[in-house]
Design a protein around this motif. Sequence first.
Motif, PDB file in Angstrom:
ATOM      1  N   LEU A   1      21.440  21.868  19.748  1.00  0.00           N
ATOM      2  CA  LEU A   1      20.171  21.362  19.855  1.00  0.00           C
ATOM      3  C   LEU A   1      19.763  21.667  21.508  1.00  0.00           C
ATOM      4  CD1 LEU A   1      19.552  18.252  17.991  1.00  0.00           C
ATOM      5  CD2 LEU A   1      18.489  20.382  17.395  1.00  0.00           C
ATOM      6  N   ARG A   2      20.644  21.236  22.180  1.00  0.00           N
ATOM      7  CA  ARG A   2      20.378  21.642  23.815  1.00  0.00           C
ATOM      8  C   ARG A   2      20.379  22.971  24.134  1.00  0.00           C
ATOM      9  NH1 ARG A   2      24.652  17.410  24.258  1.00  0.00           N
ATOM     10  NH2 ARG A   2      23.683  15.444  24.286  1.00  0.00           N
ATOM     11  N   LYS A   3      21.350  23.805  23.384  1.00  0.00           N
ATOM     12  CA  LYS A   3      21.430  25.326  23.715  1.00  0.00           C
ATOM     13  C   LYS A   3      20.075  25.884  23.006  1.00  0.00           C
ATOM     14  CE  LYS A   3      26.284  25.642  22.871  1.00  0.00           C
ATOM     15  NZ  LYS A   3      27.382  26.304  21.888  1.00  0.00           N
ATOM     16  N   HIS A   4      19.223  25.186  22.091  1.00  0.00           N
ATOM     17  CA  HIS A   4      17.885  25.751  21.792  1.00  0.00           C
ATOM     18  C   HIS A   4      16.805  25.007  22.272  1.00  0.00           C
ATOM     19  CE1 HIS A   4      20.644  27.224  18.574  1.00  0.00           C
ATOM     20  NE2 HIS A   4      19.725  28.029  18.343  1.00  0.00           N
ATOM     21  N   HIS A   5      16.990  24.456  23.643  1.00  0.00           N
ATOM     22  CA  HIS A   5      16.357  23.836  24.749  1.00  0.00           C
ATOM     23  C   HIS A   5      15.160  22.579  24.003  1.00  0.00           C
ATOM     24  CE1 HIS A   5      16.706  27.328  26.819  1.00  0.00           C
ATOM     25  NE2 HIS A   5      16.316  28.177  25.698  1.00  0.00           N
ATOM     26  N   VAL A   6      16.093  21.625  23.008  1.00  0.00           N
ATOM     27  CA  VAL A   6      15.741  20.595  22.557  1.00  0.00           C
ATOM     28  C   VAL A   6      16.184  19.451  23.515  1.00  0.00           C
ATOM     29  CG1 VAL A   6      15.671  18.909  20.719  1.00  0.00           C
ATOM     30  CG2 VAL A   6      15.673  21.309  20.242  1.00  0.00           C
ATOM     31  N   ALA A   7      15.380  18.707  24.109  1.00  0.00           N
ATOM     32  CA  ALA A   7      15.812  17.661  25.255  1.00  0.00           C
ATOM     33  C   ALA A   7      16.353  16.414  24.431  1.00  0.00           C
ATOM     34  CB  ALA A   7      14.456  17.099  25.667  1.00  0.00           C
ATOM     35  N   ILE A   8      17.688  16.599  24.391  1.00  0.00           N
ATOM     36  CA  ILE A   8      18.452  15.691  23.833  1.00  0.00           C
ATOM     37  C   ILE A   8      19.399  15.066  25.089  1.00  0.00           C
ATOM     38  CG2 ILE A   8      20.304  14.828  22.240  1.00  0.00           C
ATOM     39  CD1 ILE A   8      17.805  15.459  20.808  1.00  0.00           C
TER      40      ILE A   8
ATOM     41  N   GLU B   1      26.061   8.990  15.416  1.00  0.00           N
ATOM     42  CA  GLU B   1      24.853   9.804  14.522  1.00  0.00           C
ATOM     43  C   GLU B   1      23.810   8.873  14.630  1.00  0.00           C
ATOM     44  OE1 GLU B   1      26.170   9.776  10.472  1.00  0.00           O
ATOM     45  OE2 GLU B   1      27.849  11.156  10.801  1.00  0.00           O
ATOM     46  N   GLU B   2      23.980   7.502  14.886  1.00  0.00           N
ATOM     47  CA  GLU B   2      22.748   6.741  14.912  1.00  0.00           C
ATOM     48  C   GLU B   2      22.021   6.997  16.517  1.00  0.00           C
ATOM     49  OE1 GLU B   2      21.725   2.041  15.468  1.00  0.00           O
ATOM     50  OE2 GLU B   2      23.673   2.471  14.884  1.00  0.00           O
ATOM     51  N   GLU B   3      22.814   7.338  17.272  1.00  0.00           N
ATOM     52  CA  GLU B   3      22.072   7.690  18.626  1.00  0.00           C
ATOM     53  C   GLU B   3      21.360   9.213  18.342  1.00  0.00           C
ATOM     54  OE1 GLU B   3      25.329   5.413  21.507  1.00  0.00           O
ATOM     55  OE2 GLU B   3      25.564   7.482  21.357  1.00  0.00           O
ATOM     56  N   LEU B   4      22.060   9.793  17.643  1.00  0.00           N
ATOM     57  CA  LEU B   4      21.544  11.182  17.489  1.00  0.00           C
ATOM     58  C   LEU B   4      20.164  11.037  16.729  1.00  0.00           C
ATOM     59  CD1 LEU B   4      21.420  14.320  17.799  1.00  0.00           C
ATOM     60  CD2 LEU B   4      22.928  14.273  15.565  1.00  0.00           C
ATOM     61  N   ILE B   5      20.096  10.183  15.666  1.00  0.00           N
ATOM     62  CA  ILE B   5      18.880  10.080  14.894  1.00  0.00           C
ATOM     63  C   ILE B   5      17.836   9.478  15.751  1.00  0.00           C
ATOM     64  CG2 ILE B   5      17.803   8.711  13.000  1.00  0.00           C
ATOM     65  CD1 ILE B   5      20.838   9.065  11.601  1.00  0.00           C
ATOM     66  N   ASN B   6      18.370   8.408  16.542  1.00  0.00           N
ATOM     67  CA  ASN B   6      17.200   7.885  17.596  1.00  0.00           C
ATOM     68  C   ASN B   6      16.533   8.913  18.449  1.00  0.00           C
ATOM     69  OD1 ASN B   6      17.464   5.400  16.366  1.00  0.00           O
ATOM     70  ND2 ASN B   6      18.867   4.710  17.850  1.00  0.00           N
ATOM     71  N   ALA B   7      17.478   9.871  18.954  1.00  0.00           N
ATOM     72  CA  ALA B   7      17.123  10.657  20.049  1.00  0.00           C
ATOM     73  C   ALA B   7      16.118  11.475  19.395  1.00  0.00           C
ATOM     74  CB  ALA B   7      18.197  11.484  20.737  1.00  0.00           C
ATOM     75  N   LEU B   8      16.399  12.121  18.082  1.00  0.00           N
ATOM     76  CA  LEU B   8      15.440  13.146  17.553  1.00  0.00           C
ATOM     77  C   LEU B   8      14.162  12.444  17.257  1.00  0.00           C
ATOM     78  CD1 LEU B   8      18.173  14.935  15.117  1.00  0.00           C
ATOM     79  CD2 LEU B   8      17.015  15.807  17.019  1.00  0.00           C
ATOM     80  N   CYS B   9      14.105  11.039  16.876  1.00  0.00           N
ATOM     81  CA  CYS B   9      12.917  10.394  16.544  1.00  0.00           C
ATOM     82  C   CYS B   9      12.062  10.397  17.740  1.00  0.00           C
ATOM     83  CB  CYS B   9      13.031   9.065  15.815  1.00  0.00           C
ATOM     84  SG  CYS B   9      13.854   9.263  14.226  1.00  0.00           S
ATOM     85  N   THR B  10      12.787   9.888  18.667  1.00  0.00           N
ATOM     86  CA  THR B  10      12.107   9.820  20.305  1.00  0.00           C
ATOM     87  C   THR B  10      11.225  11.233  20.473  1.00  0.00           C
ATOM     88  OG1 THR B  10      13.578   8.266  20.756  1.00  0.00           O
ATOM     89  CG2 THR B  10      12.149   9.363  22.427  1.00  0.00           C
ATOM     90  N   TYR B  11      12.245  12.268  20.181  1.00  0.00           N
ATOM     91  CA  TYR B  11      11.807  13.575  20.518  1.00  0.00           C
ATOM     92  C   TYR B  11      10.487  14.122  19.817  1.00  0.00           C
ATOM     93  CZ  TYR B  11      11.838  18.735  21.141  1.00  0.00           C
ATOM     94  OH  TYR B  11      11.489  20.283  21.521  1.00  0.00           O
ATOM     95  N   LYS B  12      10.651  13.850  18.579  1.00  0.00           N
ATOM     96  CA  LYS B  12       9.486  14.265  17.803  1.00  0.00           C
ATOM     97  C   LYS B  12       8.428  13.364  18.071  1.00  0.00           C
ATOM     98  CE  LYS B  12       8.360  14.282  12.917  1.00  0.00           C
ATOM     99  NZ  LYS B  12       8.686  13.661  11.095  1.00  0.00           N
ATOM    100  N   GLN B  13       8.444  12.089  18.282  1.00  0.00           N
ATOM    101  CA  GLN B  13       7.083  11.285  18.775  1.00  0.00           C
ATOM    102  C   GLN B  13       6.661  11.882  20.175  1.00  0.00           C
ATOM    103  OE1 GLN B  13       8.716   7.549  19.098  1.00  0.00           O
ATOM    104  NE2 GLN B  13       9.042   7.200  16.811  1.00  0.00           N
TER     105      GLN B  13
END
Length: 279
Positions: free
Chosen positions: A251-258, A265-277
Amino acid sequence: MTNELSVEHLHFRYHEQAPYVLKDIWLTVPTGEWLTILGHNGSGKSTLAKFFNALLVPTEGGVISCGMDTKDEHQWTNIRRQVAMVFQNPDNQIVAPTVEDDVAFGLENAGIPYDEMRERVYSSIERLGLKGLETQEPHSLSGGQKQRVALAGALALKPRIIVLDEATSMLDPTGKKEVLAMVQKLKEEENITIISITHDVSEAMIADRIVVLNEGQLVLEGTPREILKDDETLKKSSLSAPFSVQVANELRKHHVAIADDVFSEEELINALCTYKQTN
């Protein structure tokens, strides 16, 4: 903090003309730690595990297990009572016709008095969530239940160390999860030292510390976060980062701010939810 296991300058080969299988291993394991020895198939990790309860002894160097020198054959029985092993295939560990008899097997060999043996058997069965299955044939159980029977037999011996030698590799995800949860509970409640031998990086994530074995040598040591986030270094030992770490890296390679500290996995899900918001 005391060390339950101390390995110094360990070299090993099966006969004088053979190449060394293990080379200059130095390792200490404190009381109550969960150590994972991680390595690809053929790295020497299962061979190393056999030194912890004197199934093998060093060609050079030494191993002190629960305060006893594994080269002293007079201590082998005592060492094996203190260092219990649970192996890969649960079917190969079943020796009795019922669950309760199987859990009692090691205690009978150790000469534990009947009343004490009976108390230990039923205490271990209850602790491992096997109550109600005492008279069942072990071969009729699920893979996860069989490994819990093996763990109950180990726990009944009241060991100081439990070694899991690829003990979850033949289980389905549900069986693997329940066995690891039981081991974690034993560690927390009994302060038992756990040493797990595995090539599964997802299993290694729950350890306190990881050492990586490659070509018979220890090449990395650190916490799960330190070791398992370094995908490039893991590849040199024929290992891959956990799925959650791989996804975060892509995701970082595709410029998604993680965030760089995303690991589970829980941390990844939380990071994606924060990014979406926020996007």
